[in-house]
Design a protein around this motif. Structure first.
Motif: not given
Ligand code: HEM
Length: 485
Positions: A447-464
């Motif tokens: 449901g969330v992916l259907q409506k939104y594209r999720i991206e990292h912000c301010n050029g910071v890739l979060p740790s996996g």
């Protein structure tokens, strides 16, 4: 005379010390034991070195080339089992069905060993059966539950819409949504927002602060008098008090019939009226506590990991979105859609393998002497089950350290559910909330992916890299939720 008394005393003490450091016959291999501490020191230093108790123990098992690691933590005998055969054996054989009776566990259960998660024997059997049956009677695990989850999805989407001018931490919305679904079945209503927020903060702190064996608080309960904060004692008592207040309020409103409809608390109160001995208000409170603690963060952490993988891998996100938009368009997702969304379902299985939420399942208490892998394990030993290592076993999984949803899809393109995955355990103590967890994860993710594209912000890739305490959680991260046109 005096010398004789002192000599006898010294001999008794020496005998006692020798006994405490001598391993039982055919006990599994593991580090050397020292008086009073056993091998706690080694376990603590391995935990520190490898970042979690699960990884530290796993390294110790490799060091001793064993599938059954033998330990003594304080005065408690503990074994950790590895390998599919041993794990299935512990999950399914009745002598492993007990739960330890430790200080930490009694504290977690509001003072006495009650409820479902940490009880055993006839009390556990009667109440687990009662809870599962009555939750099902009111729709838990049935089609109607999908609608409750869809309602929470709609709340989550509202929240994202209202806040999407700034970066969002998924933790600020997901755990509360799961808790609301659980609470609807338990108490027929939602938990008040401010109360919920505080409760979730405490639960979060708790899962980071403790290892599955309970840490110092378990091995040396007296330390709470000297270090109430450091030992985690204050945290647990504060959490118990908060949760108790929520549950007590709910019980009062049910006694006066001010909550409409049918729910678990009503079923339990009516059983209490028929004067069954073990149906007490304390037991009801502890079962409610079990359901809230076991269900909310486990389920929401899987989703937080799933979104984290998308933030870190946009190509994978595109592939998932293409499948969702082709198969569902704008239709609200339901659990039945999982067969249409093969790649998405495979992706979610891979999230649950790669980021195993409960890497060390248990603890179990051995109800009788048993043999595992040829080793003799005495009755009363605590048993931990390393599901996390099984999910990375190279004999079962190709390139286990690679994130590959394709491993769950067969040659004909159909979903291949792996019989080697045990995220919810197995046997009679298997997770009773798996149906809620699986549908919640699927419906909210799609449901969330259907409506939104999720991206990292301010050029910071979060740790996996996960944080692994009582359960695994992602390091806190924020992401931009960009509406899809
Ligand atoms: C992704 C989410 C979840 C995961 C990974 C998970 C995992 C597990 C595992 C591995 C166990 C078995 C422990 C053992 O064998 O000793 C367990 C037990 C349990 N789970 Fe879950 N769980 C999840 C969600 C839930 C939910 C949503 C609920 C309730 C609504 C729940 C309630 C319980 C309870 C009450 C037990 C104790 C069962 C017993 O001891 O008889 N869990 N869970």
């Amino acid at each position: 005379m005096f010398i004789t008394v002192i000599t006898v005393l010294l001999l008794v003490i020496a005998g006692y010390i020798i006994k405490t450091v001598t391993k039982p016959r055919k006990f599994p291999p593991g580090p050397k034991w020292y008086p009073f501490l056993g091998c706690s020191g080694v376990v603590q230093s391995m935990t520190k070195k490898h970042g979690s108790q699960w990884k530290g123990l796993s390294e110790l098992a490799k060091e001793y080339s064993t599938q059954v690691l033998g330990l003594k933590l304080g005065s408690e005998l503990v074994v950790v089992v590895y390998g599919e055969k041993n794990i299935r054996n512990v999950f399914t054989e009745p002598e492993f069905e007990g739960r330890p009776n430790s200080f930490f566990i009694r504290l977690r259960c509001l003072g006495k060993r009650m409820g479902i998660t940490f009880s055993d024997g006839p009390l556990w059997r009667e109440h687990r059966q009662f809870t599962v049956k009555h939750l099902r009677n009111i729709g838990f695990g049935k089609t109607g539950m999908g609608e409750d989850i869809q309602r929470e999805l709609s709340n989550i989407l509202d929240y994202v819409e209202k806040n999407n001018d700034r970066a969002i931490n998924p933790k600020s919305v997901l755990p509360a949504a799961v808790m609301n679904v659980i609470w609807k079945y338990v108490a027929g209503e939602r938990i008040k927002d401010e109360r919920l927020k505080f409760l979730l903060e405490l639960l979060n702190a708790r899962s980071k602060a403790f290892s599955i064996a309970g840490g110092w608080l378990n091995q040396a309960p007296w330390c709470r008098f000297f270090f109430p904060e450091l030992s985690g004692y204050s945290l647990i008592t504060k959490m118990n008090q908060q949760i108790s207040e929520v549950i007590e309020e709910a019980i009062i409103t049910h006694k006066t019939n001010t909550v409409p409809g049918n729910d678990f608390i009503y079923s339990f109160l009516s059983e209490m009226d028929s004067n069954k001995n073990s149906f007490t208000e304390e037991q009801l409170k502890t079962i409610c506590l079990d359901l809230l603690i076991a269900g909310s963060q486990t389920t929401s952490n899987v989703l937080e990991f799933a979104f984290l993988v998308l933030v870190r891998n946009q190509a994978l996100q595109d592939k998932l979105y293409r499948e969702i938009s082709k198969e569902l368009g704008n239709e609200t997702p339901s659990w039945n859609d999982r067969t249409r969304l093969t790649y998405t379902s495979a992706f979610l299985l891979e999230v649950q393998r790669y980021y195993t939420i409960v890497p060390l399942a248990g603890p179990r208490r051995l109800l009788d002497d048993a043999v595992i892998d040829g080793y003799l394990i005495p009755k009363e030993t605590t048993v931990l089950i390393s599901v996390g290592d099984l999910h990375f076993d190279p004999e079962i999984w190709d390139d286990p350290h690679e994130f590959k949803p394709e491993r769950f899809i067969d040659e004909c393109g159909a979903l291949k559910n792996s019989e080697h995955m045990y995220p919810f355990g197995l046997g009679r103590r298997r997770c009773p909330g798996d149906s809620l967890a699986k549908s919640f994860i699927f419906i909210v993710f799609v449901g969330v992916l259907q409506k939104y594209r999720i991206e990292h912000c301010n050029g910071v890739l979060p740790s996996g890299e996960p944080i692994i305490g009582l359960i695994s959680a992602p390091r806190p991260y924020v992401a931009d939720f960009i509406p899809r046109s």
